[in-house]
Write a protein that holds these residues in place. Structure first.
Motif, PDB file in Angstrom:
ATOM      1  N   GLY A 177       0.841  -1.230  -0.238  1.00 19.79           N
ATOM      2  CA  GLY A 177       0.002   0.019  -0.109  1.00 19.79           C
ATOM      3  C   GLY A 177       0.903   1.365   0.045  1.00 19.79           C
ATOM      4  O   GLY A 177       0.428   2.242  -0.759  1.00 19.79           O
ATOM      5  N   GLN A 178       1.965   1.330   0.663  1.00 21.62           N
ATOM      6  CA  GLN A 178       2.961   2.366   0.707  1.00 21.62           C
ATOM      7  C   GLN A 178       3.450   2.584  -0.525  1.00 21.62           C
ATOM      8  O   GLN A 178       4.240   3.937  -0.787  1.00 21.62           O
ATOM      9  CB  GLN A 178       3.744   2.512   1.806  1.00 21.62           C
ATOM     10  CG  GLN A 178       3.274   2.369   3.219  1.00 21.62           C
ATOM     11  CD  GLN A 178       4.079   1.815   4.220  1.00 21.62           C
ATOM     12  OE1 GLN A 178       5.473   1.436   4.057  1.00 21.62           O
ATOM     13  NE2 GLN A 178       3.746   2.053   5.719  1.00 21.62           N
ATOM     14  N   LYS A 179       3.703   1.598  -1.288  1.00 21.45           N
ATOM     15  CA  LYS A 179       4.209   1.812  -2.643  1.00 21.45           C
ATOM     16  C   LYS A 179       3.288   2.542  -3.883  1.00 21.45           C
ATOM     17  O   LYS A 179       3.757   3.082  -5.019  1.00 21.45           O
ATOM     18  CB  LYS A 179       4.827   0.535  -2.981  1.00 21.45           C
ATOM     19  CG  LYS A 179       6.091  -0.038  -2.452  1.00 21.45           C
ATOM     20  CD  LYS A 179       6.676  -1.127  -2.620  1.00 21.45           C
ATOM     21  CE  LYS A 179       7.751  -1.779  -1.965  1.00 21.45           C
ATOM     22  NZ  LYS A 179       8.038  -3.061  -2.507  1.00 21.45           N
ATOM     23  N   MET A 180       1.967   2.363  -3.563  1.00 19.66           N
ATOM     24  CA  MET A 180       1.136   2.700  -4.391  1.00 19.66           C
ATOM     25  C   MET A 180       0.858   4.334  -4.539  1.00 19.66           C
ATOM     26  O   MET A 180       1.135   5.045  -3.432  1.00 19.66           O
ATOM     27  CB  MET A 180      -0.260   2.223  -4.084  1.00 19.66           C
ATOM     28  CG  MET A 180      -0.355   0.668  -4.209  1.00 19.66           C
ATOM     29  SD  MET A 180      -1.976  -0.220  -3.626  1.00 19.66           S
ATOM     30  CE  MET A 180      -2.916   0.690  -4.611  1.00 19.66           C
ATOM     31  N   GLU A 181       0.533   4.933  -5.536  1.00 21.89           N
ATOM     32  CA  GLU A 181       0.236   6.371  -5.774  1.00 21.89           C
ATOM     33  C   GLU A 181      -1.183   6.605  -5.237  1.00 21.89           C
ATOM     34  O   GLU A 181      -2.167   5.740  -5.247  1.00 21.89           O
ATOM     35  CB  GLU A 181       0.263   6.651  -7.222  1.00 21.89           C
ATOM     36  CG  GLU A 181       1.744   6.688  -7.733  1.00 21.89           C
ATOM     37  CD  GLU A 181       1.912   7.319  -9.142  1.00 21.89           C
ATOM     38  OE1 GLU A 181       0.738   7.622  -9.750  1.00 21.89           O
ATOM     39  OE2 GLU A 181       2.813   7.082  -9.981  1.00 21.89           O
TER      40      GLU A 181
END
Length: 538
Positions: free
Chosen positions: A403-407
Motif C-alpha cells: 500500500g505504501q508503494k502505491m500512488e
C-alpha cells in the motif's frame, strides 16, 4: 428407558435445543459480525471508536450472564429462557427500526442513545438466554442426577458429546449468520439485514415453546430462596470471605493452603441441603459458592488474552479486508465480514477429525481414556491462537508494504491494495481450529468444575471470559492509541489504513498471549495437584 439403561447418544430434546441454539447464533452473528461496518458507514464512527463500541457491547453482552446466572439458578430455567428471549426480540426490533429510519432519511443522523438502548436490550436478553439454554440442554441428559465431576467415564463422555454437538450447532448457526447476512447487508441494505435475524430469533422462541412437552425440567429446591434472604446473605458472605485466613494442614505442615481450598470443590445436592438447614445456611451456601469461583479464578484470568484475540475477526480483520482485493470474477465482490465464516467452516469440517483421529491417537500416547485433559485441550488452542497472531502480523506487514508503494489519487478515498483478501484466510482458519480446542474445552471445564447447584453459573463463567476479554480489548485499544498518538505520531489505528500499524498491535497481542500461556500452565499444574490432595483427603 424402561429397562433402566442409558441411551448411547443424546435424546431428542437435546438435539432440539441444539437447533434452537443455532438459530439464536444465526440472529446474533447476523448483527454482530458486520456491526463495525454499520457503525463506520452509517453511524459515521471512526475505526477505533467503532472497534471499541463493538468490543464494549460484546463485553457487556458476555458479562451479563454472570449477573443473571444466580437468578436463573434460583428460578426455573424454562421461564428464564422465555422471559429473556422476549427482551432479546424487542432489542432486535428496535435495532431494525434504526436501520429503517436511516433507509428512509439517509441524511439524518441516527440517535446514538436509541441505538445503544437497542443493543443493550439485546445484551440483557442474551444474558439470561444463553447460559440458561445451554444448562437446560445439559439437564436433558438422562439420569444426570449426580455431580458434574463424576468419575463415571460413560457419563463424562456423554457430557463431552453434548458440548461438542452444542458447539457444532452454534457454529452452524454462526456460519449461516456471517455468510448470508453480511451479503444481504452489503447488497440489499441494513433494514432487511437486521429484519431477518429478528424473524429467526422469533421463530426460535416458537420452536422452543412447541417442544415443551419433551423437556426434562429439573428443580433444585436448595436454590429456591427469597431475594431478600439472598441480599442479606451476600453482604455477610462478602464480610466472611474478606476475613478468610491462611492455615496449615495438620497432615502436611509443609504445604500452606488457603482456607478456601480445604474442602472439595464440588458438593452434592444433599450436602448443599444440609448446609442450608444449618443456622446461617444462606451465608454458608453463598460462601461455598464463592469458594468455587475463587478457586477457578486463576485459570479464568489466563484465558482472557484468548478472548481478546477472539474479538479481532469482527473488528480489525474486517477493516483490513475492506482495503484488499475482493473481486471474484468481473462483478462480484466478497463482503469482508464473510471471511469470518471460514472460522466456523473450519470448526464444522475439523470437529469430526478431533474425535475420530486426534483423541484415539492421544489415547495411545497417554494411555488415558479421555486422551487429553480439558486443561490440555484449552492450552493447545491458546498456542494455535498465538501462531494465528504471528501470521496476521506478517500478512498485515505485507499489505502495508504494498500500500505504501502505491500512488494516492484521493486521500479521502480508501485505495484498494492489490493483495487478495484470501491472504487473510490462514489466520481465520487457525483461529477456528483453536476454537475447537479452547472454546469447547472452556464450556466443559467450567460446567464440570462447579457443583450441580451452580450449573448456570458455570456456563456464565465461561461466557464472562469473553465479556471481560472484550472490555480488555477496548482498554488495550485505548491505551495503544493514547501512547502511539501522544508523541505527535500516527496512531496504530489510524482511519487511513495505509498509515495504520495493525501489524505492531498483532505482535503485541502475540507477546501478551505467550505470557498468559506460561502462567496458565503454572496455574493448571497447581490446580491439578490441589485437586488430587483434596480427593485423597476425602
Amino acid at each position: 428407558m424402561a429397562s433402566g439403561q442409558k441411551p448411547k447418544g443424546l435424546n431428542r430434546s437435546c438435539f432440539l435445543l441444539i437447533v434452537i441454539a443455532g438459530m439464536e447464533r444465526f440472529a446474533f452473528k447476523g448483527v454482530a459480525s458486520n456491526l463495525v461496518t454499520y457503525l463506520t458507514d452509517v453511524v459515521m464512527m471512526s475505526n477505533s471508536a467503532a472497534a471499541k463500541t463493538v468490543n464494549n457491547w460484546c463485553g457487556f453482552t458476555s458479562m451479563l450472564p454472570l449477573l443473571v446466572a444466580s437468578l436463573a439458578d434460583s428460578w426455573d430455567r424454562y421461564s428464564t429462557i422465555l422471559t429473556s428471549s422476549f427482551l432479546y426480540v424487542v432489542g432486535l426490533v428496535a435495532l431494525t427500526s434504526t436501520a429503517l429510519a436511516w433507509a428512509r432519511h439517509p441524511t439524518n443522523n441516527i440517535s446514538s442513545s436509541y441505538l445503544f438502548w437497542s443493543l443493550g436490550l439485546i445484551s440483557l436478553g442474551q444474558g439470561g438466554y444463553n447460559p440458561s439454554l445451554q444448562a437446560f440442554g445439559a439437564d436433558q441428559i438422562a439420569n444426570d442426577d449426580e455431580l458434574p465431576s463424576t468419575k463415571d467415564e460413560q457419563k463424562s463422555n456423554k457430557k463431552s458429546l453434548f458440548f461438542q454437538w452444542w458447539y457444532f450447532g452454534v457454529c452452524g448457526g454462526s456460519l449461516a449468520g456471517v455468510t448470508f447476512m453480511s451479503y444481504i447487508q452489503d447488497t440489499f441494505g441494513w433494514a432487511l439485514g437486521f429484519a431477518i435475524p429478528t424473524i429467526a430469533m422469533t421463530a426460535s422462541i416458537l420452536l422452543f415453546w412447541c417442544g415443551s412437552r419433551i423437556y426434562t425440567c429439573k428443580h433444585d429446591t436448595i436454590s429456591e430462596r427469597s431475594s431478600l434472604d439472598i441480599t442479606r446473605a451476600i453482604k455477610e458472605a462478602v464480610s466472611k470471605l474478606m476475613n478468610s485466613r491462611i492455615t496449615l494442614s495438620s497432615n502436611k505442615p509443609d504445604v500452606a493452603e488457603l482456607e478456601l481450598q480445604e474442602k472439595p470443590l464440588c458438593q452434592n445436592s444433599g450436602n448443599a441441603k444440609a448446609l442450608m438447614e444449618k443456622p446461617g445456611g444462606d451465608i454458608n451456601y453463598l460462601v461455598e459458592n464463592g469458594k468455587v469461583v475463587l478457586r477457578l479464578l486463576p485459570i479464568w484470568s489466563m484465558l482472557l488474552m484468548f478472548a481478546v484475540i477472539f474479538q479481532l475477526p469482527a473488528t480489525f480483520f474486517t477493516k483490513q479486508g475492506m482495503t484488499m482485493k475482493r473481486n471474484v470474477g468481473s462483478s462480484f465482490k466478497i463482503p469482508p465480514a464473510t471471511l469470518q465464516s471460514s472460522i466456523t467452516v473450519s470448526i464444522i469440517l475439523l470437529m469430526p477429525f478431533y474425535d475420530a483421529l486426534l483423541i484415539p491417537l492421544a489415547r495411545l500416547i497417554t494411555r488415558d481414556e479421555k486422551g487429553i485433559s480439558v486443561t490440555e485441550r484449552m492450552g493447545i488452542g491458546m498456542v494455535l491462537s498465538i501462531i494465528a497472531m504471528a501470521i496476521a502480523a506478517l500478512v498485515e506487514s505485507k499489505r502495508l508494504e504494498i500500500g505504501q508503494k502505491m500512488e494516492v489519487v484521493d486521500q479521502k478515498i480508501e485505495t484498494e491494495v492489490p493483495l487478495s483478501i484470501f491472504w487473510l484466510l490462514p489466520q481465520y482458519i487457525l483461529l477456528g481450529i483453536s476454537d475447537i480446542f479452547t472454546v469447547v474445552g472452556m464450556q466443559e471445564f467450567f460446567y464440570s468444575e462447579v457443583p450441580v447447584r451452580m450449573r448456570t453459573m458455570g456456563i456464565a463463567l465461561y461466557t464472562s471470559v469473553f465479556g471481560v476479554g472484550s472490555f480488555l480489548s477496548a482498554l488495550l485499544i485505548s491505551l495503544v492509541e493514547y501512547f502511539t498518538s501522544s508523541t505527535g505520531g500516527k496512531s496504530w489505528f489510524s482511519d487511513d489504513m495505509r498509515e495504520a500499524r495493525l501489524d505492531k498491535y498483532y505482535w503485541l497481542l502475540a507477546l501478551l498471549s505467550v505470557l498468559s500461556l506460561i502462567f496458565y500452565v503454572i496455574f493448571c499444574k497447581c490446580y491439578v495437584s490441589r485437586s488430587s490432595v483434596l480427593d485423597n483427603e476425602n
